[in-house]
Write a protein that holds these residues in place. Structure first.
Motif, PDB file in Angstrom:
ATOM      1  N   VAL A   1       0.987  -1.159   0.008  1.00 52.67           N
ATOM      2  CA  VAL A   1       0.011  -0.094   0.076  1.00 52.67           C
ATOM      3  C   VAL A   1       0.837   1.246   0.202  1.00 52.67           C
ATOM      4  CG1 VAL A   1      -1.747   1.248   1.428  1.00 52.67           C
ATOM      5  CG2 VAL A   1      -1.877  -1.239   1.345  1.00 52.67           C
ATOM      6  N   SER A   2       0.770   2.242  -1.163  1.00 50.82           N
ATOM      7  CA  SER A   2       1.619   3.406  -1.292  1.00 50.82           C
ATOM      8  C   SER A   2       0.466   4.508  -1.056  1.00 50.82           C
ATOM      9  CB  SER A   2       2.244   3.299  -2.290  1.00 50.82           C
ATOM     10  OG  SER A   2       3.178   2.037  -2.606  1.00 50.82           O
ATOM     11  N   VAL A   3       1.133   5.604  -0.164  1.00 51.51           N
ATOM     12  CA  VAL A   3       0.582   6.670  -0.179  1.00 51.51           C
ATOM     13  C   VAL A   3       1.721   7.887  -0.488  1.00 51.51           C
ATOM     14  CG1 VAL A   3      -0.762   8.334   1.214  1.00 51.51           C
ATOM     15  CG2 VAL A   3      -0.927   5.990   1.547  1.00 51.51           C
ATOM     16  N   THR A   4       1.359   8.902  -1.392  1.00 50.41           N
ATOM     17  CA  THR A   4       2.110  10.117  -1.683  1.00 50.41           C
ATOM     18  C   THR A   4       1.146  11.281  -1.162  1.00 50.41           C
ATOM     19  OG1 THR A   4       1.559  10.199  -3.979  1.00 50.41           O
ATOM     20  CG2 THR A   4       3.382   8.930  -3.270  1.00 50.41           C
ATOM     21  N   TYR A   5       2.104  12.254  -0.605  1.00 50.85           N
ATOM     22  CA  TYR A   5       1.454  13.618  -0.403  1.00 50.85           C
ATOM     23  C   TYR A   5       2.587  14.512  -0.201  1.00 50.85           C
ATOM     24  CZ  TYR A   5       2.250  12.050   4.540  1.00 50.85           C
ATOM     25  OH  TYR A   5       3.242  11.455   5.611  1.00 50.85           O
ATOM     26  N   ARG A   6       2.090  15.954  -0.011  1.00 48.09           N
ATOM     27  CA  ARG A   6       2.956  16.940   0.060  1.00 48.09           C
ATOM     28  C   ARG A   6       2.641  17.519   1.567  1.00 48.09           C
ATOM     29  NH1 ARG A   6       6.378  18.876  -2.656  1.00 48.09           N
ATOM     30  NH2 ARG A   6       6.259  21.070  -2.362  1.00 48.09           N
ATOM     31  N   LEU A   7       3.574  18.032   2.260  1.00 49.35           N
ATOM     32  CA  LEU A   7       3.260  18.923   3.435  1.00 49.35           C
ATOM     33  C   LEU A   7       3.808  20.128   3.021  1.00 49.35           C
ATOM     34  CD1 LEU A   7       4.799  16.297   6.010  1.00 49.35           C
ATOM     35  CD2 LEU A   7       2.419  16.688   5.451  1.00 49.35           C
TER      36      LEU A   7
END
Length: 188
Positions: A40-46
Motif C-alpha cells: 500500500v503506497s501513499v504520496t502526499y505533500r506537506l
C-alpha cells in the motif's frame, strides 16, 4: 542574530505549520509487493498551512507499507524537502500501536538510553527491552527512551509478532501517556 537563527528561518518558511496540501493525499495505490506481500503506497505533500497551490515549497512524502502473510508490516518513508526551504533539522515518523506491543527490539546503540550527543557510552548491537522499561521519568518531562544509530526497530506482542520497523537514525518508544492517547507512540 535572532533573525538569522534557524528557528526564525523555519518559522518564516512555515516549517512549524506543515500540513497535508489540500487536506488529502495525492495518491493511494495498492498491489502486490515483495515476497507475496500486499503493498500500500501513499504520496502526499506537506506545505505551510496545507497550501495546495502549485509550486508551494514543502516536503514530498512517499509512505509504503508492505503487509506480509506472517503479520509483519514493513513501513518505508521517503521525504524530499524543497530546495527553497532552509535546512530541515530532523525528519521523523510517529506511529500509534496497540498497548499490547509491549516489547521492543532494535539494532543500534544500547542497551541504555542514548542520543547522538552522548552515544559513546552505548555499544552497538542487537537489543531487546520491555517498552515500559524504556521510559525515563525525568523531573521535567521531555523526550526520552531514545536509542542512537538504530538501523531498524521492531515492536512485538507478547506472542512475538513483528509489527514495524525503522530505517536509520534514532528510535524511541514510550507508553502512551502524557496526553498522547491510548496505545503506544513510536517516534522514529
Amino acid at each position: 542574530g535572532e533573525a538569522l537563527s534557524y528557528c526564525s528561518r523555519w518559522r518564516s518558511a512555515g516549517i512549524d505549520r506543515l500540513a497535508m496540501a489540500g487536506g488529502t493525499p495525492e495518491s493511494i495505490t495498492h498491489g502486490p509487493g515483495p515476497h507475496g506481500a500486499l503493498r500500500v503506497s501513499v504520496t502526499y505533500r506537506l506545505t505551510p498551512d496545507g497550501d495546495a497551490k502549485a509550486g508551494a515549497a514543502g516536503v514530498a512524502v512517499a509512505l509504503v507499507h508492505d503487509v506480509r502473510t506472517d503479520s509483519t508490516v514493513t513501513v518505508s518513508v521517503t521525504a524530499t524537502v524543497s530546495s527553497s526551504l532552509p535546512p530541515v533539522p530532523r525528519a521523523g515518523l510517529r506511529l500509534r500501536c496497540p498497548k499490547d506491543m509491549g516489547a521492543c527490539e532494535w539494532f543500534g546503540r544500547g542497551p541504555h538510553e542514548c542520543y547522538s550527543d552522548r552515544k559513546a557510552s552505548a555499544a552497538f548491537g542487537r537489543y531487546t527491552a520491555l517498552v515500559d522499561d524504556m521510559h525515563v521519568p525525568y523531573i521535567v518531562p521531555s523526550e526520552n527512551g531514545g536509542r542512537a544509530d538504530a538501523s531498524w526497530v521492531a515492536l512485538h506482542r507478547r506472542a512475538s509478532t513483528r509489527v514495524g520497523g525503522a530505517d536509520k537514525g534514532e528510535a524511541a518508544a514510550a507508553a502512551g501517556s502524557g496526553g498522547v492517547g491510548p496505545g503506544l507512540l513510536l517516534s522514529l
